[in-house]
Design a protein around this motif. Structure first.
Motif, PDB file in Angstrom:
ATOM      1  N   ARG A  52       0.812  -1.218   0.000  1.00  0.00           N
ATOM      2  CA  ARG A  52       0.000   0.000   0.000  1.00  0.00           C
ATOM      3  C   ARG A  52       0.846   1.270   0.000  1.00  0.00           C
ATOM      4  O   ARG A  52       0.524   2.248  -0.692  1.00  0.00           O
ATOM      5  N   ALA A  53       1.926   1.289   0.785  1.00  0.00           N
ATOM      6  CA  ALA A  53       2.738   2.503   0.891  1.00  0.00           C
ATOM      7  C   ALA A  53       3.296   2.925  -0.465  1.00  0.00           C
ATOM      8  O   ALA A  53       3.284   4.112  -0.815  1.00  0.00           O
ATOM      9  N   VAL A  54       3.784   1.958  -1.229  1.00  0.00           N
ATOM     10  CA  VAL A  54       4.329   2.265  -2.563  1.00  0.00           C
ATOM     11  C   VAL A  54       3.229   2.801  -3.478  1.00  0.00           C
ATOM     12  O   VAL A  54       3.419   3.794  -4.192  1.00  0.00           O
ATOM     13  N   ILE A  55       2.080   2.149  -3.453  1.00  0.00           N
ATOM     14  CA  ILE A  55       0.973   2.581  -4.319  1.00  0.00           C
ATOM     15  C   ILE A  55       0.504   3.980  -3.940  1.00  0.00           C
ATOM     16  O   ILE A  55       0.203   4.800  -4.817  1.00  0.00           O
ATOM     17  N   GLU A  56       0.446   4.269  -2.652  1.00  0.00           N
ATOM     18  CA  GLU A  56       0.021   5.604  -2.224  1.00  0.00           C
ATOM     19  C   GLU A  56       0.989   6.672  -2.723  1.00  0.00           C
ATOM     20  O   GLU A  56       0.566   7.741  -3.186  1.00  0.00           O
ATOM     21  N   ARG A  57       2.288   6.408  -2.632  1.00  0.00           N
ATOM     22  CA  ARG A  57       3.273   7.375  -3.132  1.00  0.00           C
ATOM     23  C   ARG A  57       3.131   7.575  -4.632  1.00  0.00           C
ATOM     24  O   ARG A  57       3.158   8.713  -5.132  1.00  0.00           O
ATOM     25  N   GLN A  58       2.980   6.482  -5.344  1.00  0.00           N
ATOM     26  CA  GLN A  58       2.832   6.584  -6.795  1.00  0.00           C
ATOM     27  C   GLN A  58       1.514   7.267  -7.174  1.00  0.00           C
ATOM     28  O   GLN A  58       1.469   8.022  -8.150  1.00  0.00           O
ATOM     29  N   TYR A  59       0.483   7.015  -6.418  1.00  0.00           N
ATOM     30  CA  TYR A  59      -0.817   7.628  -6.701  1.00  0.00           C
ATOM     31  C   TYR A  59      -0.739   9.148  -6.527  1.00  0.00           C
ATOM     32  O   TYR A  59      -1.278   9.903  -7.345  1.00  0.00           O
ATOM     33  N   GLN A  60      -0.076   9.608  -5.483  1.00  0.00           N
ATOM     34  CA  GLN A  60       0.101  11.043  -5.272  1.00  0.00           C
ATOM     35  C   GLN A  60       0.905  11.661  -6.415  1.00  0.00           C
ATOM     36  O   GLN A  60       0.582  12.751  -6.899  1.00  0.00           O
TER      37      GLN A  60
END
Length: 222
Positions: A140-148
């Motif tokens: 989740r942490a990686v996806i959240e960074r990429q999503y931002q």
């Protein structure tokens, strides 16, 4: 609603995407947004140039980010080879950095072909859900960074120089229709590249003489 009437669902028109061959098509979005699944559904496997695929060929592990520079060097080499042969190049990576997109734009301009971007605007929670179902997750942490980062990309990407930026919502991914057209001959300045073994023209009577002469001059001797 009158008695006996039934609720008829509203049919939303399919998203139609028209691309040109040869060209560079950039798939842009965070991990697990559906880029690779979409590419597999609509393009030949030989047309897809994946950064994960290139990384695996370089270092045997598609997730080893230490060798991303070598992986993208390989991907760019393949793109250039395909464009020299007037082929379509679908680049499957996150494309979230300005440098990554700029390098692809430069390749398109060098080979005088159009460049397109497909933006995969899928909700964050949907990406996280899809990631959890994959064999190898990024978390989740990686996806959240990429999503931002992706949300920031969407603000200015239409000013970067791509011929067309096409946004795909989650509901478009299963209904989209992709049409691939051959390069139009009216823009004869773009009819460059390696020699041709053959060429075909639709509606020849409407073709400019300069376009015909340019193509005729590129034919190899039989």
């Amino acid at each position: 609603m009158e008695p006996g009437e039934q609720n008829t669902p509203i049919q939303t028109p399919n998203k139609r995407i028209r691309l040109v061959r040869p060209s560079i098509v950039v798939l842009c979005g965070p991990a697990a947004c559906g880029k690779s699944t979409f590419a597999d559904r609509h393009f030949r496997s030989t047309q897809i140039i994946s950064s994960d695929w290139a990384r695996a060929r370089v270092c045997d592990d598609e997730r080893d980010q230490r060798y991303s520079a070598q992986a993208f060097a390989l991907a760019h080499f393949l793109i250039e080879q395909r464009l020299d042969l007037n082929r379509l190049c679908v680049v499957d990576s996150t494309a979230l950095t300005a440098q990554a997109r700029r390098e692809l734009l430069e390749l398109a301009r060098k080979h005088q072909v159009p460049s397109f971007v497909l933006l995969f605007s899928v909700p964050l929670e949907k990406c996280v859900e899809r990631d959890q179902k994959r064999e190898r997750t990024v978390g989740r942490a990686v996806i959240e960074r990429q999503y931002q980062a992706f949300e920031q990309v969407k603000v200015g990407i239409r000013q970067e120089g791509f011929e067309q930026v096409i946004e795909l919502l989650d509901e478009d991914l299963d209904r989209a229709e992709v049409e691939i057209l051959f390069r139009p001959v009216e823009e004869f300045e773009r009819l460059r590249g390696t020699n041709l073994a053959w060429f075909g023209i639709d509606e020849l009577t409407y073709t400019q003489e300069e376009s015909w002469l340019r193509l005729e001059g590129r034919l190899r001797d039989p």
